[in-house]
Scaffold this motif. Structure first.
Motif, PDB file in Angstrom:
ATOM      1  N   VAL A 169      29.491  40.902  29.674  1.00 27.12           N
ATOM      2  CA  VAL A 169      30.682  41.435  29.000  1.00 27.12           C
ATOM      3  C   VAL A 169      31.928  40.622  29.348  1.00 27.12           C
ATOM      4  CG1 VAL A 169      29.730  43.746  28.820  1.00 27.12           C
ATOM      5  CG2 VAL A 169      31.111  43.169  30.812  1.00 27.12           C
ATOM      6  N   ASN A 170      31.737  39.417  29.909  1.00 28.20           N
ATOM      7  CA  ASN A 170      32.881  38.592  30.316  1.00 28.20           C
ATOM      8  C   ASN A 170      33.860  39.389  31.170  1.00 28.20           C
ATOM      9  OD1 ASN A 170      32.100  36.221  29.228  1.00 28.20           O
ATOM     10  ND2 ASN A 170      33.463  36.309  27.443  1.00 28.20           N
ATOM     11  N   ALA A 171      33.343  40.035  32.193  1.00 35.51           N
ATOM     12  CA  ALA A 171      34.203  40.890  33.024  1.00 35.51           C
ATOM     13  C   ALA A 171      35.246  40.044  33.747  1.00 35.51           C
ATOM     14  CB  ALA A 171      33.339  41.624  34.037  1.00 35.51           C
ATOM     15  N   LYS A 172      36.341  40.698  34.106  1.00 37.05           N
ATOM     16  CA  LYS A 172      37.389  40.005  34.862  1.00 37.05           C
ATOM     17  C   LYS A 172      36.838  39.664  36.242  1.00 37.05           C
ATOM     18  CE  LYS A 172      41.400  42.279  32.815  1.00 37.05           C
ATOM     19  NZ  LYS A 172      40.763  43.489  32.228  1.00 37.05           N
ATOM     20  N   ARG A 173      37.344  38.571  36.812  1.00 40.33           N
ATOM     21  CA  ARG A 173      36.857  38.147  38.108  1.00 40.33           C
ATOM     22  C   ARG A 173      37.059  39.227  39.177  1.00 40.33           C
ATOM     23  NH1 ARG A 173      38.202  31.969  39.387  1.00 40.33           N
ATOM     24  NH2 ARG A 173      37.499  31.569  37.289  1.00 40.33           N
ATOM     25  N   ASN A 174      38.192  39.917  39.113  1.00 37.06           N
ATOM     26  CA  ASN A 174      38.455  40.944  40.134  1.00 37.06           C
ATOM     27  C   ASN A 174      37.465  42.098  40.040  1.00 37.06           C
ATOM     28  OD1 ASN A 174      40.482  39.405  41.048  1.00 37.06           O
ATOM     29  ND2 ASN A 174      42.165  40.689  40.276  1.00 37.06           N
ATOM     30  N   THR A 175      37.013  42.396  38.825  1.00 35.47           N
ATOM     31  CA  THR A 175      35.999  43.441  38.656  1.00 35.47           C
ATOM     32  C   THR A 175      34.699  42.990  39.303  1.00 35.47           C
ATOM     33  OG1 THR A 175      37.013  43.968  36.535  1.00 35.47           O
ATOM     34  CG2 THR A 175      34.840  44.898  36.939  1.00 35.47           C
ATOM     35  N   ILE A 176      34.350  41.709  39.105  1.00 38.03           N
ATOM     36  CA  ILE A 176      33.110  41.174  39.673  1.00 38.03           C
ATOM     37  C   ILE A 176      33.174  41.232  41.202  1.00 38.03           C
ATOM     38  CG2 ILE A 176      31.603  39.147  39.820  1.00 38.03           C
ATOM     39  CD1 ILE A 176      32.483  38.346  37.044  1.00 38.03           C
ATOM     40  N   TYR A 177      34.311  40.793  41.775  1.00 34.40           N
ATOM     41  CA  TYR A 177      34.441  40.823  43.241  1.00 34.40           C
ATOM     42  C   TYR A 177      34.281  42.249  43.765  1.00 34.40           C
ATOM     43  CZ  TYR A 177      36.530  36.159  42.707  1.00 34.40           C
ATOM     44  OH  TYR A 177      36.761  34.852  42.394  1.00 34.40           O
ATOM     45  N   THR A 178      34.898  43.195  43.080  1.00 33.81           N
ATOM     46  CA  THR A 178      34.846  44.583  43.548  1.00 33.81           C
ATOM     47  C   THR A 178      33.421  45.116  43.500  1.00 33.81           C
ATOM     48  OG1 THR A 178      37.040  44.869  42.605  1.00 33.81           O
ATOM     49  CG2 THR A 178      35.884  46.875  43.236  1.00 33.81           C
ATOM     50  N   LEU A 179      32.737  44.861  42.393  1.00 30.97           N
ATOM     51  CA  LEU A 179      31.351  45.337  42.256  1.00 30.97           C
ATOM     52  C   LEU A 179      30.464  44.739  43.346  1.00 30.97           C
ATOM     53  CD1 LEU A 179      30.788  45.096  38.394  1.00 30.97           C
ATOM     54  CD2 LEU A 179      30.619  47.176  39.775  1.00 30.97           C
ATOM     55  N   ILE A 180      30.601  43.436  43.570  1.00 31.85           N
ATOM     56  CA  ILE A 180      29.737  42.769  44.547  1.00 31.85           C
ATOM     57  C   ILE A 180      30.088  43.218  45.963  1.00 31.85           C
ATOM     58  CG2 ILE A 180      29.143  40.496  45.535  1.00 31.85           C
ATOM     59  CD1 ILE A 180      29.043  39.432  42.705  1.00 31.85           C
ATOM     60  N   GLY A 181      31.372  43.382  46.231  1.00 27.55           N
ATOM     61  CA  GLY A 181      31.785  43.867  47.559  1.00 27.55           C
ATOM     62  C   GLY A 181      31.204  45.239  47.860  1.00 27.55           C
ATOM     63  N   LEU A 182      31.292  46.140  46.895  1.00 23.48           N
ATOM     64  CA  LEU A 182      30.747  47.496  47.085  1.00 23.48           C
ATOM     65  C   LEU A 182      29.242  47.438  47.283  1.00 23.48           C
ATOM     66  CD1 LEU A 182      32.808  49.315  44.328  1.00 23.48           C
ATOM     67  CD2 LEU A 182      32.859  49.872  46.785  1.00 23.48           C
TER      68      LEU A 182
END
Ligand code: RET
Length: 240
Positions: free
Chosen positions: A102-115
């Motif tokens: 879905v071409n997510a924003k980079r900050n969304t990706i970082y948050t998901l991976i961090g969690l």
């Protein structure tokens, strides 16, 4: 060295090894002629997901991925540490597949991976904790807390970002997201009912089989749905 108990436990680990290996080979074979850059990205990520799981299952089936942990009040538990090594890398990669779709924003990706990393590493701490059952369940609760926030991000932030995509991509995202939510939610349940928590309402054989079915569906099943879809192809609208 501890070895898997013959019967359901050992069989499930060999089925897991075979299934992940076949999945990897199938994705490699399917991906050989793919020239679209965006589609290649999904192939690369998904192939590593099943390849990492295949070696982890092999390590568990041969006994290398298994240790005995002495827990106060519970005695000796057989713990498959290799599961967590697998999940630590493959669950972020699964989320990356979803996010890139879905071409997510980079900050969304970082948050998901961090969690996700928080969830798996605290799960590992719970599996290795020796202080007693309460400590183990306490780690489970922290891990489940991270998981609940992760679900929120999947359902809110990522879903909102998916809504701006073309209908085909949005539909595929919806299917994969629901698959993830349903399957992933079963992991903390199996862990709690199984031997890791000390409750041992289900034995290690059934638990190992349950994780094998979940892992195969969450990785090979997920990959099949994703890689067979045309929505993974790039377009001229800047999706490359
Ligand atoms: C643990 C520990 C207890 C609490 C929670 C957990 C969650 C695990 C998950 C694992 C997903 C694994 C996948 C593997 C694919 O092959 C670590 C069991 C919340 C969600 C998708």
């Amino acid at each position: 060295m501890a070895t898997p108990t013959p019967g359901l436990e050992a069989t499930a680990l060999w089925v897991g090894t075979a299934g992940m290996t076949l999945g990897t080979l199938y994705f490699l074979w399917r991906g050989r002629g793919v020239s679209d850059r965006k589609a290649q990205e999904f192939y690369i990520i998904t192939i590593f997901i099943t390849a990492i799981a295949a070696v982890s299952y092999f390590a568990m089936a041969t006994g290398y991925g298994l240790i005995e942990v002495n827990v106060a009040g519970l005695g000796t538990l057989d713990i498959y540490w290799a599961r967590y090594a697998d999940w630590l890398f493959t669950t972020p990669l699964l989320l990356l597949d979803l996010a890139l779709l879905v071409n997510a924003k980079r900050n969304t990706i970082y948050t998901l991976i961090g969690l996700d990393v928080l969830m798996i590493s605290t799960g590992l701490a719970g599996a290795l904790a020796t202080e007693g059952q309460l400590f183990r369940i306490f780690w489970w609760a922290i891990s489940t807390g991270a998981f609940v926030v992760l679900l929120y991000y999947l359902l809110r932030t990522l879903t909102r970002e998916a809504a701006t995509r073309d209908p085909e991509t949005a539909k595929l995202f919806g299917q994969l997201r629901n698959l993830v939510i349903v399957l992933w939610s079963l992991y903390p349940v199996v862990w709690l009912l199984g031997t890791e928590s000390g409750l041992a309402i289900i034995g290690l054989g059934v638990e190992t089989a349950a994780f094998a079915v979940l892992d195969l569906t969450a990785k090979v099943g997920f990959g099949l749905v994703l890689l067979r879809s045309r929505a993974i192809l790039g377009t001229d609208e800047g999706r490359e």
